[in-house]
Motif scaffolding. Structure first.
Motif, short mmCIF file in Angstrom:
data_model
loop_
_atom_site.label_atom_id
_atom_site.label_comp_id
_atom_site.label_asym_id
_atom_site.label_seq_id
_atom_site.Cartn_x
_atom_site.Cartn_y
_atom_site.Cartn_z
N SER A 136 0.83 -1.20 0.00
CA SER A 136 0.00 0.00 0.00
C SER A 136 0.86 1.26 0.00
N GLU A 155 -11.16 2.41 -1.60
CA GLU A 155 -10.97 1.42 -0.52
C GLU A 155 -9.63 0.69 -0.61
N PHE A 157 -7.29 0.26 1.47
CA PHE A 157 -6.78 -0.37 2.69
C PHE A 157 -7.77 -1.35 3.30
N LEU A 160 -6.40 -4.51 5.03
CA LEU A 160 -5.44 -4.36 6.12
C LEU A 160 -6.13 -4.46 7.47
N ARG A 165 -4.48 -0.12 9.01
CA ARG A 165 -5.41 0.71 8.25
C ARG A 165 -5.39 2.15 8.77
N THR A 187 -15.12 4.54 1.26
CA THR A 187 -14.96 3.71 2.46
C THR A 187 -16.31 3.16 2.89
N ASP A 192 -13.65 5.86 9.44
CA ASP A 192 -12.78 6.54 8.49
C ASP A 192 -13.28 7.96 8.24
#
Length: 230
Positions: A136, A155, A157, A160, A165, A187, A192
């Motif tokens: 990433s 999206e 991450f 993870l 993340r 997301t 987030d």
């Protein structure tokens, strides 16, 4: 400023409408049910999906039909889109030149980007030898080196763990702030939104709603958003 003016995006029988403005140096979270069209919206902004009606403008210039590479944005996909046969440095170099024939200044830019994401000593390694978080970071370095005013993340991450993340989201915030870029991130996680977003684009029922301030919207969501958030 990026403007979507009465835009209609269609893929087969599926469609999404959008009419909004994306302001400079702001962070936007795109949320909504699975299959609502969040990724479709980002794909249309970047030019990977054609716009059926309406137009897309950047600082007053119509870019509706511009090729992806000619647009003022770069996109990071969920799978990071790294080429396994290329080194980390070569993968990042693709952000500047497809033939990877870098001049001295361009190579220095790539090396700085790798150093900034913590991969300065892994330039010669292949993606397969990296952890998920390191992959990433390599993909982020390619975004960083392009220095575009709009950064779109779909999206990236999701695979993870929570701690990693969070670390990557913090790094994204730092990078877009340093480069004065606007961020649009898809997301599924309301956490987030609280962590990264100034405004929220809620996508549901075939409509990508105009951005609204994140804090106020999440504290007092309308019925449709409340239903999605559970």
């Amino acid at each position: 400023m990026l403007k979507l003016e009465q835009v209609l995006i269609t893929q087969g029988t599926f469609s999404v409408r959008a009419d909004m403005s994306i302001e400079a140096q702001k962070k936007y979270a795109v949320i909504g049910p699975s299959g609502a069209g969040k990724s479709t919206l980002l794909g249309a902004l970047c030019g990977f999906i054609p716009i059926t009606e309406g137009r897309l403008t950047w600082q007053g210039r119509d870019i509706t039909d511009d090729a992806p590479g000619a647009r003022p944005m770069t996109m990071l996909f969920q799978d990071n889109n790294l080429f396994p046969h290329l080194s980390v440095l070569q993968n990042v170099a693709l952000g500047l030149r497809r033939d990877m024939r870098l001049g001295a200044g361009e190579k220095a830019d790539v090396e700085r980007a790798l150093s900034r994401v913590g991969l300065g000593d892994m330039a010669d390694r292949k993606p397969g030898s990296l952890s998920g978080g390191q992959q990433s970071r390599a993909a982020l370095a390619r975004v960083l080196v392009q220095a575009r005013p709009l950064v779109l993340l779909d999206e990236p991450f999701a695979a993870l763990g929570p701690a990693l993340r969070t670390e990557m989201l913090d790094l994204v915030q730092e990078l877009v702030t340093e480069t004065n870029a606007s961020l649009i991130i898809v997301t599924h996680d309301p956490k987030d939104v609280a962590r990264i977003a100034d405004e929220v684009i809620f996508v549901s029922g075939g409509i990508a709603h105009a951005p609204q301030p994140a804090k106020a919207l999440m504290e007092n969501p309308p019925a449709e958003l409340r239903s999605y958030l559970g």
